[in-house]
Scaffold this active site. Structure first.
Site, PDB file in Angstrom:
ATOM      1  CE  LYS A   5      -3.700  -2.355   2.246  1.00 17.75           C
ATOM      2  NZ  LYS A   5      -4.431  -3.032   3.475  1.00 17.75           N
ATOM      3  CD  GLN A  62      -3.350  -4.789   6.639  1.00 19.36           C
ATOM      4  OE1 GLN A  62      -3.099  -3.787   5.927  1.00 19.36           O
ATOM      5  NE2 GLN A  62      -3.887  -6.005   6.177  1.00 19.36           N
ATOM      6  CG  ASP A  82     -10.450  -0.801   4.974  1.00 22.91           C
ATOM      7  OD1 ASP A  82     -10.074  -0.975   3.829  1.00 22.91           O
ATOM      8  OD2 ASP A  82      -9.942  -1.035   5.769  1.00 22.91           O
TER       9      ASP A  82
END
Length: 306
Positions: free
Chosen positions: A60, A104, A127
């Site tokens: 990322k 995460q 997200d």
């Protein structure tokens, strides 16, 4: 009906589509920088030292650098308390240079994932997992601020491949909060007739055979589903679109790693009947990261262009 000998499905190259999207994002980031002197910022919070998580975060970070998004990396020890982690999230919520926050997953067992994710500001939930974003996705006439990245990537692949969704029969295999459920809601919003097949569904093969589009994502929801829902080529309707989200490691001694990745669909056999199909790897995977970058850009534009 296409015969298996002369028919070959169009393979949807997720890497190529994601590359195009990243170029579009890089152009928009450049314009923001030139016009306002600001660029989007993405904060990634990682707890502990899981190798797979470290590898995702590094991927990322590299993707952000490629398109000009500023990356904020926050590494916290495995034993961090929930209060400390939430405090760090609040700090990022208040930081005007951060337009997207990603925690995460999975988190260590002593931390409540739902509680932590619920503390991320709705405007920075790139997200798309905040209960309010998912709630709006489920309601007619409401639009979430962000869509979850993998489901959004699936729809983008269909759209950019010129595959019409309206009025089609779509079968989603799996009902996870991360992929199965949100992708079903997105397809509904696009006027598909949606059936969800899961570990308790009777005669899944019969249902899948009728589908104009099949989106298998059982790997992310039900481990028992890996074998149970390995979709045979003969299950696929002639001309159907197959967007394979499943990712399974299969032993392969010819590979340096000792394994290779496959999807939930028998790619070789399904290619003989499907109209379109995504490979694994190189299909949906690259799209997930591209959509994360797109969500971060959109979050930044909402703030910067006000």
């Amino acid at each position: 009906m296409a015969s298996s000998s002369d028919h070959k499905a169009t393979v949807i190259d997720g890497k190529a589509v994601a590359h195009t999207i990243r170029s579009e994002i890089a152009d928009e980031v450049r314009q923001l920088s030139q016009k306002y002197g600001k660029v989007p910022g993405l904060a990634v919070v990682i707890v502990g030292h899981r190798k797979d998580s470290q590898s995702y975060v590094s991927m990322k970070r590299k993707a952000c650098a490629e398109v000009g998004i500023k990356s904020f990396d926050i590494g916290l020890p495995e034993q961090v308390s929930e209060a400390e982690l939430i405090s760090k999230v609040h700090e990022l919520n208040a930081n005007p240079d951060v337009h997207g926050i990603l925690v995460q997953l999975p988190l260590p067992k002593h931390l409540n994932e739902e509680k932590v994710l619920g503390e991320i500001s709705l405007e920075k939930d790139v997200d798309g997992f905040h209960p309010l974003n998912i709630g709006k996705l489920a309601m007619k006439g409401r639009e979430p601020l962000f869509l979850p990245c993998t489901p959004k990537g699936c729809l983008e692949l269909l759209s950019r491949s010129g595959i019409s969704i309206k009025g089609k029969k779509a079968v989603v295999v799996g009902r996870s909060n991360i992929v199965g459920l949100p992708v079903s809601l997105l397809l509904l919003k696009e006027d598909a007739t949606v059936t969800i097949v899961h570990s308790r569904t009777k005669e899944p093969e019969k249902i899948i055979r009728e589908a104009d589009m099949v989106l298998p994502c059982s790997r992310t929801s039900e481990p028992s589903g890996i074998k149970e829902f390995f979709i045979q080529g003969s299950w696929i309707k002639s001309g159907a679109a197959v967007i394979d989200v499943g990712t399974n490691a299969v032993d392969d001694r010819t590979k340096k790693s000792g394994y290779r990745l496959v999807g939930d669909v028998d790619f070789k056999e399904a290619s003989k009947v499907a109209g379109w199909i995504t490979p694994v790897p190189g299909g949906v995977g690259p799209m997930t990261v591209a959509m994360l970058l797109k969500n971060t850009l959109d979050g930044a534009k909402r703030v910067i262009e006000q």
